[in-house]
Design a protein around this motif. Structure first.
Motif, short mmCIF file in Angstrom:
data_model
loop_
_atom_site.label_atom_id
_atom_site.label_comp_id
_atom_site.label_asym_id
_atom_site.label_seq_id
_atom_site.Cartn_x
_atom_site.Cartn_y
_atom_site.Cartn_z
N ILE B 535 36.26 45.69 36.06
CA ILE B 535 35.31 45.59 34.90
C ILE B 535 36.09 44.71 33.74
CG2 ILE B 535 34.07 47.07 33.14
CD1 ILE B 535 33.70 49.30 35.38
N VAL B 536 37.24 45.26 33.49
CA VAL B 536 37.67 44.47 32.26
C VAL B 536 38.00 42.99 32.51
CG1 VAL B 536 39.94 44.34 30.96
CG2 VAL B 536 38.80 46.40 31.41
N ALA B 537 38.25 42.72 33.77
CA ALA B 537 38.80 41.41 34.44
C ALA B 537 37.30 40.66 34.35
CB ALA B 537 39.34 41.47 35.70
N HIS B 538 36.12 41.15 34.71
CA HIS B 538 34.97 40.75 34.55
C HIS B 538 34.38 40.37 33.12
CE1 HIS B 538 30.50 41.00 34.52
NE2 HIS B 538 30.45 40.07 35.71
N GLU B 539 34.93 41.04 32.18
CA GLU B 539 34.47 40.87 31.12
C GLU B 539 35.72 39.73 30.36
OE1 GLU B 539 31.80 41.53 29.60
OE2 GLU B 539 31.08 42.45 31.31
N LEU B 540 36.96 39.90 30.67
CA LEU B 540 37.87 39.07 29.69
C LEU B 540 38.37 38.18 30.60
CD1 LEU B 540 39.37 42.01 27.65
CD2 LEU B 540 37.92 40.35 26.93
N GLY B 541 38.39 37.98 31.99
CA GLY B 541 39.21 37.16 32.68
C GLY B 541 40.73 37.46 32.84
N ILE B 542 40.99 38.72 32.73
CA ILE B 542 42.43 39.08 32.87
C ILE B 542 42.29 39.59 34.17
CG2 ILE B 542 44.37 40.75 32.18
CD1 ILE B 542 43.05 40.81 29.49
N PRO B 543 43.50 39.13 35.20
CA PRO B 543 43.47 39.55 36.65
C PRO B 543 43.66 40.98 36.61
CG PRO B 543 45.00 37.64 36.10
CD PRO B 543 44.47 38.07 34.69
N PRO B 544 42.82 41.59 37.62
CA PRO B 544 42.80 43.06 37.63
C PRO B 544 44.23 43.43 37.80
CG PRO B 544 41.64 41.93 39.39
CD PRO B 544 41.98 40.85 38.66
N GLU B 545 45.23 42.76 38.50
CA GLU B 545 46.32 43.31 38.72
C GLU B 545 47.39 43.22 37.12
OE1 GLU B 545 45.48 40.67 40.21
OE2 GLU B 545 46.57 38.62 39.99
N ASP B 546 46.80 42.66 36.37
CA ASP B 546 47.56 42.72 34.96
C ASP B 546 46.93 43.89 34.03
OD1 ASP B 546 49.09 40.85 35.74
OD2 ASP B 546 47.97 39.22 34.66
N ILE B 547 46.01 44.63 34.71
CA ILE B 547 45.37 45.78 33.98
C ILE B 547 45.68 47.19 34.41
CG2 ILE B 547 42.93 46.68 33.19
CD1 ILE B 547 42.14 43.45 33.65
#
Ligand code: FES
Ligand code: FES
Lengths: 159, 812
Positions: B535-547
């Motif tokens: 969800i955060v990746a979808h909104e911010l473009g941060i790769p999910p492995e970085d969250i």
């Protein structure tokens, strides 16, 4: 009493109460908590590990009965940093959710593939039918084991 | 980017947004490195065990603990009398009742907590239980809910001052007069009694807790198998009087919850008391029998349904009376204003003129609970009721049940739709979903083959009197169409013990652009560590492995009521999207400052603010994170760093729905049912991680097969619990489950920031009626209109002979 056994290739020796269950021995005395416990009646299979190369429900085995035997648990599936194909299959096919049944399922799966490298869906379902999963509806566990059958580790192919 | 576009892939090959992604949490579970409650060992930790009542209803005359106390490894023995001194003998339930932590005056169900032993190891604790001598005076129990309100029935709750009967509540929803009026003028009225039997969630990991009370600091740390750590913290503060800032609840990896791990059980409180008394951490983990006998059961709804329709099958109204068996203490876990949960969504997916239900809750001498087992706050019972009633109507009118549904399903233009009991369904295209399912099943072909099979059976001499002929089996086809209301819930309508059902969420983007998301909800296998990163990746473009997703620790996460009722994605998922958008807005200000332009000059592309008309010029979210923590001068009033927090109060529930079709094979010789096929078409809006969504559906379908065919907690006339082990309480294995056939339609929720609706319980809710409808359909040659779950071979065999059982009571 003193029990001595090989666990995941290493010899261990401990003083135990004669009534201590093997599941509690590996979990609490050896700290190998990947083997789980889920029932009082030998029905759930979350405790499955190998004794002398055969899957057993470790809640129905006394630590004393494992004296002199060879034990393999989920912690002994990975070779170095190389996941067993069964582990890889469970990950790729989403064969686990809460992960509680998973170690037992994988130990049975590894045994099945060692004895039947190309099992049918029904043979897989038969093999895991003594174990309960409340999360996956079994579908992806079956797929995970098929994945592992289709992607054997290199040395298995060689041998 | 819309939610249906394929997300770009990260360097690690993960979707930066929605899409199939392998789970981050798997790495530890696959290696046996999960950290479940019973895996935790603390220095000096002691072990607790509970002595339980062998009677369903008995007065306690005396308890002698002296022999147990003399056991060399026993550190403490605690009884109800001791707890009374501490004012801890009773604890509040989630339904404004009280429950005994340890029985004082009477025991009220088989398996109730009577005494607690703390010893050096778990075996000694169990040994010492056998040394406690309790003298009971057995009392007549109330086992049959239908007799609980009879005059002269024994009064169970004598602890409540002035209580003269076993009545808990009466509650109604809908419009009684309008419904009666519809029934008066209806051409066809059909009635059916049905029981949704008592079942149990039975997660593979049982419940447990480790309490560690620091006598010096007054700090209580409790590791608990809880789906709702924050709610537990507040309740511990209220129950035990420990200041809330001194209570920390840690919910480690949970081995399945399904509603079983929402409430606080006496064992949790006893572990706390044990730790206070001994000065050591105390672990209490129940065994499987304790789990099945004493923790939250589900269902136990005795329902009487009536359906009014025209001769051509247009449904006009539904009228329902429910007798709800809540056990000995009213301990259901649901929004306070709704004593029957969301049962009043029983008009289901249909366009009808009026509906009304009355629910009466009663005490019986059985374990407390009632809302558990992935039921979406009793939507399960509601869906079962309406989907059985539609079948009963189709049977009465000799119509195809698919056609009855086609004629009555809500139409897309009716959404948002205010149903007749006050729910506003957000969106749906029901007809389409039904057709997708019928197509996938090959419905017409199935009906043809069924007719051929019946003809063969008859030709071979098959009759209700001689069902077993030449090994001919009979096919049954069952449909169910369900609508759930999930994502509880809007604060204006919903609370639990006064606590609003909003969820907090915090997002910290570190200087190097890696992020931590802190959630109030708690995964039990649903894959939150992956889905919420997406969800955060979808909104911010941060790769999910970085969250990194952080949950399950009240000291490190914001307040919220936890995971149940399929509320994580609808509520916390929305919170995660909104908090990400706050970060995105802040990032825009930082980017504008760095690029020396106005925020209006910038536009967002996934992971980057760029200058309109000059796309080369821009700042990635990672660059912005470093700038936000650096020395860049920000506009007046804008603080540095890139952190944000929100509390999300959902404007409405979300309404996932689906069409399910089950095909069963009946062996008329034995009554054995085999599920041959199961087709499940779900519409839960866009799927954040389709792999995880499908896994959720698979699991729920197995639950449904289990409840429909195998699972029941029954009692004998003395109130003995007859399902206290997996030998008696049967769960589906790989052999009872077919290979599930899934499909989907996608109708986004208009009010959820991501359009998603939640799916965790859809299949558990939707599948039991499909299975039962299929079995009853297979029994058509026997003139069977209904038989109660579980449809075991014995039950089916009796149904074929016109005398199905009451499955909640043992026959002697
Ligand atoms: S713990 Fe259930 S079978 Fe061993
Ligand atoms: S993954 Fe939860 S029990 Fe199998």
């Amino acid at each position: 009493m003193q029990v001595t056994m090989r666990v995941n290739g290493e010899e261990v020796s401990r003083d135990v109460e004669p009534r201590l269950l093997l599941v509690h021995f590996v979990r609490e005395r050896l700290g190998l908590t990947g083997t789980h416990w889920g029932c009082d009646t030998s029905n759930c299979g979350t405790c499955v590990l190998w004794m002398d190369g055969e899957p057993v429900k470790s809640c129905t085995v006394l630590a004393a009965m494992a004296d002199g035997r060879d034990i393999r648990t989920v912690e002994g599936l990975e070779k170095g940093t190389q996941l067993d194909p069964v582990q890889e299959g469970f990950m790729r096919e989403h064969g686990l959710q809460c992960g509680f049944c998973t170690p037992g399922m994988m130990m049975t799966a590894r045994w099945l593939l060692d004895h039947n490298p190309d099992p049918s869906e029904h043979e897989i379902r038969e093999a895991i039918s003594g174990q309960i999963c409340r999360c996956t509806g079994y579908e992806n566990i079956v797929r995970a084991i098929r994945w592992a059958a289709e992607h054997p580790a290199k040395e298995e192919v060689a041998s | 980017m819309t939610v249906t576009d394929a997300a770009p892939l990260s360097a690690a090959g993960n979707p930066i947004g929605f899409g199939r992604m392998l789970r981050k949490e798997d790495a530890r579970f696959l290696r046996g490195q999960g950290n479940y409650l019973d895996d935790i060992q603390l220095p000096g930790m002691l072990h607790g065990a509970i002595l339980r009542s062998p009677h369903a209803h008995a007065r306690i005359i005396s308890i002698d603990t002296s022999a147990a106390e003399a056991h060399p490894k026993v550190k403490a023995v605690i009884t109800g009398a001791m707890l009374e001194g501490l004012k801890l003998a009773w604890m509040p339930t989630l339904s404004q009742d009280v429950q005994a932590v340890l029985a004082t005056d009477k025991v009220r169900f088989h398996g109730q907590e009577v005494a607690f032993v703390v010893a050096e190891d778990r075996y000694s604790a169990r040994d010492a239980l056998e040394l406690i001598v309790v003298e009971y005076e057995p009392l007549r129990p109330v086992v049959d809910a239908r007799r609980a309100l009879e005059p002269g029935a024994p009064v169970i709750r004598t602890d409540i001052e002035g209580k003269q009967d076993n009545h808990i509540f009466d509650w109604e929803a809908g419009d009684r007069e309008a419904t009666d009026e519809v029934f008066r003028r209806a051409e066809v009225v059909v009635a059916q009694d049905m029981l949704y039997p008592r079942v149990h969630p039975a997660p593979m990991e049982t419940c447990g807790s480790i309490a560690s009370m620091d006598r010096v600091t007054g700090q209580l740390t409790a590791w608990s198998t809880t789906q709702a750590p924050h709610a537990h913290r507040t309740l511990y503060a209220l129950v035990a009087g420990i200041p809330e800032h001194k209570v920390r609840i840690i919910s480690p990896d949970i081995g399945g919850g399904f509603g079983n791990k929402v409430g606080i059980y006496p064992g949790y409180v006893l572990a706390v008391v044990g730790s206070i008394v001994t000065g050591h951490p105390v672990k209490w983990v129940e065994d499987r029998s304790e789990n099945l006998m004493s923790t939250s059961f589900a269902r136990d709804y005795h329902m009487h349904g009536e359906i009014a329709a025209t001769k051509s099958g247009k449904i006009l109204g539904l009228r329902v009376k429910v007798l709800a068996d809540h056990g000995a203490f009213n301990g259901t876990a649901q929004p306070t204003k709704f004593p029957a949960g969301f049962f009043h969504i029983f008009p289901g997916s249909y366009d009808l003129e009026a509906a009304h239900c009355e629910v009466t809750g009663v005490y019986t001498n059985k374990a407390p609970g009632g809302v558990a087992y992935a039921c979406s706050f009793r939507v399960t019972e509601a869906v079962y009721l309406v989907e059985r009633m539609v079948e009963v109507l189709a049977d009465e009118l000799k119509m195809d049940p698919a056609d009855v549904r086609r004629q009555n399903l809500l139409r897309p233009e009716q959404f948002p739709y205010m149903n007749k009991t006050g729910w506003e369904y957000d969106s749906g295209d029901y007809g389409k979903t039904l057709e997708v399912a019928l197509d996938k099943a090959g419905y017409d072909d199935l009906r043809r083959r069924q007719a051929e099979g019946r003809a063969r059976w008859r030709a071979a001499g098959g009759t209700p009197e001689h069902p077993e002929v030449g090994g001919e089996h009979l096919m049954g086809i069952g449909i169910s169409f369900f609508t759930e209301g999930v994502g509880a819930g809007p604060k204006k309508h919903m609370d639990i013990l006064g606590l609003g059902m909003a969820d907090g969420c915090e997002l910290r983007v570190h200087p190097t652009g890696k992020a931590q998301l802190r959630l109030s909800v708690q995964t039990q296998g649903q894959g939150h560590e992956t889905t919420f990163a997406q969800i955060v990746a979808h909104e911010l473009g941060i790769p999910p492995e970085d969250i990194e997703v952080i949950h399950g620790d009240t000291d490190n996460t914001p307040f919220g009521l936890g995971t149940y009722g399929s509320r994580s994605t609808p509520v916390s998922g929305a919170a995660a999207a909104v908090v990400s958008r706050r970060i995105r807005d802040k990032a825009r200000i930082v980017a504008a400052a760095a690029l020396e332009c106005s925020t209006d000059d910038l536009e967002w592309e996934l992971g980057r603010w760029k200058v309109k008309g000059d796309p080369e010029k821009g700042k990635t979210i990672q660059e912005i994170a470093m700038l936000a923590h650096g020395t860049l001068e920000l506009p007046e009033g804008v603080e540095g760093h890139l952190d944000a927090s929100v509390v999300y109060d959902p404007p409405n529930l979300t309404y996932p729905y689906g069409a399910y079709i089950c095909v069963v094979d009946l062996d008329p010789g034995t009554g054995q049912i085999k599920v041959d096929r199961f087709i499940a078409v779900d519409d839960c809006g866009p799927r954040i991680n389709p792999m995880i969504v499908e896994g959720q559906v698979h699991g729920g379908l197995a639950d449904g097969v289990g409840m429909a065919l195998m699972e029941v907690i029954a009692f004998d006339e003395s109130g003995n619990h007859l399902g206290g082990s997996f030998m008696d309480y049967l769960l589906p294995t790989s052999l009872e489950c077919p290979s599930w056939e899934l499909g989907e339609t996608v109708t986004p929720s208009p009010h959820h920031p991501l359009g998603v609706k939640g799916v965790g319980e859809s299949a558990t809710v939707g599948s039991p009626p499909a299975v039962v409808n299929a079995v009853v359909d297979a029994l058509e040659p026997f003139g069977v209109r209904h038989a109660d779950m579980p449809l075991t071979p014995a039950q089916v065999w009796l149904a074929m002979r016109g005398r199905p059982l009451r499955t909640d009571l043992a026959v002697s």
